[in-house]
Design a protein around this motif. Structure first.
Motif, PDB file in Angstrom:
ATOM      1  N   MET A  56       0.694  -1.124   0.055  1.00  0.00           N
ATOM      2  CA  MET A  56      -0.102   0.060  -0.042  1.00  0.00           C
ATOM      3  C   MET A  56       0.563   1.339   0.096  1.00  0.00           C
ATOM      4  O   MET A  56       1.869   1.397   0.747  1.00  0.00           O
ATOM      5  CB  MET A  56      -0.974   0.158   1.205  1.00  0.00           C
ATOM      6  N   THR A  57       0.578   2.145  -1.070  1.00  0.00           N
ATOM      7  CA  THR A  57       1.369   3.473  -1.144  1.00  0.00           C
ATOM      8  C   THR A  57       0.775   4.319   0.100  1.00  0.00           C
ATOM      9  O   THR A  57      -0.400   4.615   0.277  1.00  0.00           O
ATOM     10  CB  THR A  57       1.207   4.065  -2.396  1.00  0.00           C
ATOM     11  N   THR A  58       1.887   5.094   0.483  1.00  0.00           N
ATOM     12  CA  THR A  58       1.518   6.036   1.864  1.00  0.00           C
ATOM     13  C   THR A  58       1.944   7.425   1.444  1.00  0.00           C
ATOM     14  O   THR A  58       1.897   8.636   2.130  1.00  0.00           O
ATOM     15  CB  THR A  58       2.053   5.456   3.201  1.00  0.00           C
ATOM     16  N   ARG A  59       3.139   7.698   0.391  1.00  0.00           N
ATOM     17  CA  ARG A  59       3.754   8.937   0.265  1.00  0.00           C
ATOM     18  C   ARG A  59       3.634   8.932  -1.469  1.00  0.00           C
ATOM     19  O   ARG A  59       3.863   8.051  -2.113  1.00  0.00           O
ATOM     20  CB  ARG A  59       5.133   8.755   0.648  1.00  0.00           C
ATOM     21  N   THR A  60       3.741  10.179  -1.779  1.00  0.00           N
ATOM     22  CA  THR A  60       3.838  10.644  -3.264  1.00  0.00           C
ATOM     23  C   THR A  60       4.963  11.304  -3.272  1.00  0.00           C
ATOM     24  O   THR A  60       5.275  12.487  -2.754  1.00  0.00           O
ATOM     25  CB  THR A  60       2.303  11.473  -3.526  1.00  0.00           C
ATOM     26  N   VAL A  61       5.508  11.038  -4.650  1.00  0.00           N
ATOM     27  CA  VAL A  61       6.568  11.895  -5.056  1.00  0.00           C
ATOM     28  C   VAL A  61       6.359  12.094  -6.744  1.00  0.00           C
ATOM     29  O   VAL A  61       5.765  11.337  -7.149  1.00  0.00           O
ATOM     30  CB  VAL A  61       7.973  10.940  -5.013  1.00  0.00           C
ATOM     31  N   ILE A  62       6.583  13.423  -6.767  1.00  0.00           N
ATOM     32  CA  ILE A  62       6.329  13.888  -8.185  1.00  0.00           C
ATOM     33  C   ILE A  62       7.785  13.943  -9.164  1.00  0.00           C
ATOM     34  O   ILE A  62       8.609  14.489  -8.587  1.00  0.00           O
ATOM     35  CB  ILE A  62       5.704  15.369  -8.198  1.00  0.00           C
ATOM     36  N   VAL A  63       7.798  13.462 -10.298  1.00  0.00           N
ATOM     37  CA  VAL A  63       8.998  13.674 -11.121  1.00  0.00           C
ATOM     38  C   VAL A  63       8.584  14.317 -12.400  1.00  0.00           C
ATOM     39  O   VAL A  63       8.034  13.830 -13.069  1.00  0.00           O
ATOM     40  CB  VAL A  63       9.710  12.327 -11.435  1.00  0.00           C
ATOM     41  N   THR A  64       9.149  15.529 -12.933  1.00  0.00           N
ATOM     42  CA  THR A  64       8.987  15.926 -14.167  1.00  0.00           C
ATOM     43  C   THR A  64       9.684  15.613 -15.198  1.00  0.00           C
ATOM     44  O   THR A  64      10.740  14.963 -14.839  1.00  0.00           O
ATOM     45  CB  THR A  64       9.222  17.536 -14.001  1.00  0.00           C
ATOM     46  N   GLY A  65       9.205  15.465 -16.151  1.00  0.00           N
ATOM     47  CA  GLY A  65       9.894  14.483 -17.658  1.00  0.00           C
ATOM     48  C   GLY A  65      10.145  13.408 -17.238  1.00  0.00           C
ATOM     49  O   GLY A  65      11.356  12.788 -17.405  1.00  0.00           O
ATOM     50  N   ALA A  66       9.231  12.456 -16.513  1.00  0.00           N
ATOM     51  CA  ALA A  66       9.644  11.342 -16.123  1.00  0.00           C
ATOM     52  C   ALA A  66       9.116  10.034 -17.370  1.00  0.00           C
ATOM     53  O   ALA A  66       9.186   8.840 -17.040  1.00  0.00           O
ATOM     54  CB  ALA A  66       8.636  10.675 -14.827  1.00  0.00           C
ATOM     55  N   ASN A  67       8.927  10.301 -18.400  1.00  0.00           N
ATOM     56  CA  ASN A  67       8.592   9.603 -19.507  1.00  0.00           C
ATOM     57  C   ASN A  67       9.768   8.880 -20.084  1.00  0.00           C
ATOM     58  O   ASN A  67       9.741   8.062 -20.952  1.00  0.00           O
ATOM     59  CB  ASN A  67       7.605  10.002 -20.562  1.00  0.00           C
ATOM     60  N   ALA A  68      11.055   9.487 -19.935  1.00  0.00           N
ATOM     61  CA  ALA A  68      12.457   9.088 -20.663  1.00  0.00           C
ATOM     62  C   ALA A  68      13.318   9.617 -19.954  1.00  0.00           C
ATOM     63  O   ALA A  68      13.307  10.352 -19.009  1.00  0.00           O
ATOM     64  CB  ALA A  68      12.167   9.618 -22.234  1.00  0.00           C
ATOM     65  N   GLY A  69      14.458   8.809 -20.363  1.00  0.00           N
ATOM     66  CA  GLY A  69      15.666   9.323 -19.811  1.00  0.00           C
ATOM     67  C   GLY A  69      15.904   9.375 -18.284  1.00  0.00           C
ATOM     68  O   GLY A  69      15.518   8.489 -17.646  1.00  0.00           O
ATOM     69  N   LEU A  70      16.629  10.483 -17.900  1.00  0.00           N
ATOM     70  CA  LEU A  70      16.944  10.459 -16.410  1.00  0.00           C
ATOM     71  C   LEU A  70      15.796  10.169 -15.409  1.00  0.00           C
ATOM     72  O   LEU A  70      15.716   9.617 -14.443  1.00  0.00           O
ATOM     73  CB  LEU A  70      17.612  11.750 -16.046  1.00  0.00           C
ATOM     74  N   GLY A  71      14.553  11.132 -16.004  1.00  0.00           N
ATOM     75  CA  GLY A  71      13.449  10.983 -15.177  1.00  0.00           C
ATOM     76  C   GLY A  71      12.878   9.622 -15.162  1.00  0.00           C
ATOM     77  O   GLY A  71      12.450   9.106 -14.127  1.00  0.00           O
ATOM     78  N   LEU A  72      12.677   8.967 -16.370  1.00  0.00           N
ATOM     79  CA  LEU A  72      12.109   7.660 -16.000  1.00  0.00           C
ATOM     80  C   LEU A  72      13.009   6.753 -15.498  1.00  0.00           C
ATOM     81  O   LEU A  72      12.631   5.733 -14.494  1.00  0.00           O
ATOM     82  CB  LEU A  72      12.154   6.937 -17.567  1.00  0.00           C
ATOM     83  N   GLU A  73      14.328   6.740 -15.478  1.00  0.00           N
ATOM     84  CA  GLU A  73      15.180   6.002 -14.491  1.00  0.00           C
ATOM     85  C   GLU A  73      15.023   6.164 -13.139  1.00  0.00           C
ATOM     86  O   GLU A  73      15.057   5.376 -12.326  1.00  0.00           O
ATOM     87  CB  GLU A  73      16.648   6.261 -15.006  1.00  0.00           C
ATOM     88  N   CYS A  74      14.964   7.792 -12.765  1.00  0.00           N
ATOM     89  CA  CYS A  74      14.404   7.871 -11.581  1.00  0.00           C
ATOM     90  C   CYS A  74      13.381   7.349 -10.821  1.00  0.00           C
ATOM     91  O   CYS A  74      13.251   6.883  -9.873  1.00  0.00           O
ATOM     92  CB  CYS A  74      14.533   9.585 -11.246  1.00  0.00           C
ATOM     93  N   ALA A  75      12.278   7.405 -11.766  1.00  0.00           N
ATOM     94  CA  ALA A  75      11.012   6.791 -11.516  1.00  0.00           C
ATOM     95  C   ALA A  75      11.148   5.428 -11.217  1.00  0.00           C
ATOM     96  O   ALA A  75      10.471   4.833 -10.311  1.00  0.00           O
ATOM     97  CB  ALA A  75       9.909   7.152 -12.498  1.00  0.00           C
TER      98      ALA A  75
END
Length: 300
Positions: free
Chosen positions: A1-20
């Motif tokens: 169950m998730t209890t916390r949220t994180v927002i990542v901009t540009g998360a569909n590719a590259g660095l953002g995707l790997e961070c996600a």
């Protein structure tokens, strides 16, 4: 169950995707919001990440301040777990002079001003302990050899509305926008009481990532050259894969090892000094005041 949220901009590719990807792998309690310009690409990224129940896509176009405000409204209405981290990752580098929907020079508008509006708009939704991580770049520091032009910060007004005869060197506009990222991170930290409110702010240099996609606006000939020489650069210091830098970025956002760390600059996992100009509080104040005025005028 998730209890916390994180927002990542540009998360569909590259660095953002790997961070996600790393955020999802390291802790089941996190719900990841992919803040992306193209929701279809965001949906495809969620399918690749393989944890659709722990991900959401909310559209945001950082080249439109109205779109950023719509994102904040949509996030507040989404009924997600409390927000505890924001990763300002999305960025671009152009080779020609372009402008945002608000008439601001595109590199400054997307890399700095859109994130300024996003973060300040989300502050009331960010729960303590919370973290804000701003992705910068070693290219902001003229003392480092990066092969990029040195940044040229005269005033935020000049960056937003360059004179007709100003240099159209997109690479210099990029490095200057990265200096803005660090100035913004430090000023935000000061205004949040250097962690006194339970919100920390750090700036992050992911290093040179040949596969990051930043060269997508280059000419066909330059993109070909970049594809050829990019893999060869990996033997040099601070040249990383997006997977490696994504893991390090995710750690700054959520790893307990960085709890309470604020107002710092990281090259990968190593804390270092950023450029002398990045500690210039007069420049930071100018950037903040101008950014406030620009976002306010966009609502008039």
């Amino acid at each position: 169950m998730t209890t916390r949220t994180v927002i990542v901009t540009g998360a569909n590719a590259g660095l953002g995707l790997e961070c996600a990807r790393n955020l999802l792998e390291r802790d089941d309690s996190w719900h990841v919001v992919l803040a992306v310009r193209n929701p279809e690409l965001g949906t495809a990224a969620i399918a690749e990440l393989g944890a659709p129940e722990r991900c959401s896509v909310i559209r945001v176009d950082l080249a439109s301040l109205a779109s950023v405000r719509d994102f904040v409204t949509a996030f507040a209405a989404a009924g997600l777990p409390p927000l505890h981290a924001v990763v300002c990752n999305a960025g671009l580098q152009t080779t020609t002079t372009k402008f945002t929907a608000d008439g601001v020079e595109m590199t400054f508008g997307v890399n700095h001003l859109g994130h300024f509006e996003l973060v300040t708009g989300l502050l009331d939704h960010l729960a303590a302990p919370g973290r804000i991580v701003v992705v910068a770049s070693g290219t902001h520091d003229p003392q480092k050899f990066t092969g990029m032009p040195h940044p040229d910060y005269t005033s935020a007004e000049d960056l937003a509305y360059p004179a007709a005869d100003a240099s159209a060197d997109g690479r210099r506009r990029y490095t200057t926008s990265k200096l803005c990222n660090v100035l913004f991170a430090y000023e935000l930290d000061r205004r949040l009481g250097r962690g006194a409110r339970g919100i920390t702010v750090t700036a992050f240099d992911p290093g040179l990532m040949p596969a990051s996609g930043l060269a997508r606006d280059y000419s066909p000939a330059m993109r070909l050259v970049w594809r050829i020489i990019g893999p060869m650069l990996r033997v040099l210091p601070n040249v990383n894969t997006t997977r490696t830098s994504g893991r390090r970025l995710a750690a700054l956002a959520v790893d307990p090892a960085f709890e309470g760390v604020t107002g710092r600059y990281y090259e990968g996992v190593k804390e270092i000094r950023s450029s002398p100009d990045s500690y210039d509080e007069a420049k930071a104040a100018d950037l903040w005041r101008t950014s406030e005025r620009l976002v306010q005028s966009s609502t008039a």
